[in-house]
Design a protein around this motif. Sequence first.
Motif, short mmCIF file in Angstrom:
data_model
loop_
_atom_site.label_atom_id
_atom_site.label_comp_id
_atom_site.label_asym_id
_atom_site.label_seq_id
_atom_site.Cartn_x
_atom_site.Cartn_y
_atom_site.Cartn_z
N GLU A 26 27.29 70.98 28.86
CA GLU A 26 28.32 70.38 29.71
C GLU A 26 28.12 70.79 31.17
N SER A 27 28.41 69.88 32.09
CA SER A 27 28.35 70.17 33.52
C SER A 27 29.75 70.40 34.05
N LEU A 28 29.86 71.31 35.03
CA LEU A 28 31.15 71.62 35.63
C LEU A 28 31.12 71.32 37.12
N ALA A 29 32.26 70.86 37.64
CA ALA A 29 32.45 70.71 39.08
C ALA A 29 33.60 71.63 39.45
N LEU A 30 33.30 72.69 40.20
CA LEU A 30 34.32 73.65 40.60
C LEU A 30 35.06 73.13 41.82
N SER A 31 36.39 73.21 41.77
CA SER A 31 37.18 72.69 42.88
C SER A 31 38.16 73.74 43.40
N ARG A 32 38.43 73.62 44.68
CA ARG A 32 39.43 74.46 45.36
C ARG A 32 40.28 73.51 46.19
N HIS A 33 41.59 73.56 45.96
CA HIS A 33 42.54 72.68 46.65
C HIS A 33 42.16 71.21 46.47
N GLY A 34 41.68 70.86 45.25
CA GLY A 34 41.34 69.48 44.93
C GLY A 34 40.00 68.99 45.44
N LYS A 35 39.28 69.85 46.15
CA LYS A 35 37.98 69.46 46.71
C LYS A 35 36.87 70.16 45.95
N ILE A 36 35.88 69.41 45.51
CA ILE A 36 34.75 70.00 44.77
C ILE A 36 33.91 70.82 45.75
N ILE A 37 33.69 72.09 45.38
CA ILE A 37 32.92 72.98 46.26
C ILE A 37 31.59 73.40 45.64
#
Length: 78
Positions: A26-37
């Motif tokens: 599985e791939s993950l997209a890490l987000s902070r305050h709704g923005k992918i970082i």
Amino acid sequence: METVQVKVSDFRENLQVWLARVSNGESLALSRHGKIIARIIPEPDGESEARNRLNKMASQCQIGDVISSLGESWDAEK
């Protein structure tokens, strides 16, 4: 497999769970305050990729061993 968006705080709290999911493909997209970082993607399996390339080539051409000549005489030295 689809990319899952995960909050950094959730990722940090459940690190082992998320890393296990990545190791299962599985791939993950890490987000902070709704923005992918950042994105975390599984390391490609070299053996599977090589087999997929061979299967693709096999569908586009005929693969086989030469087991005898065509009845023509030939000289390998030429």
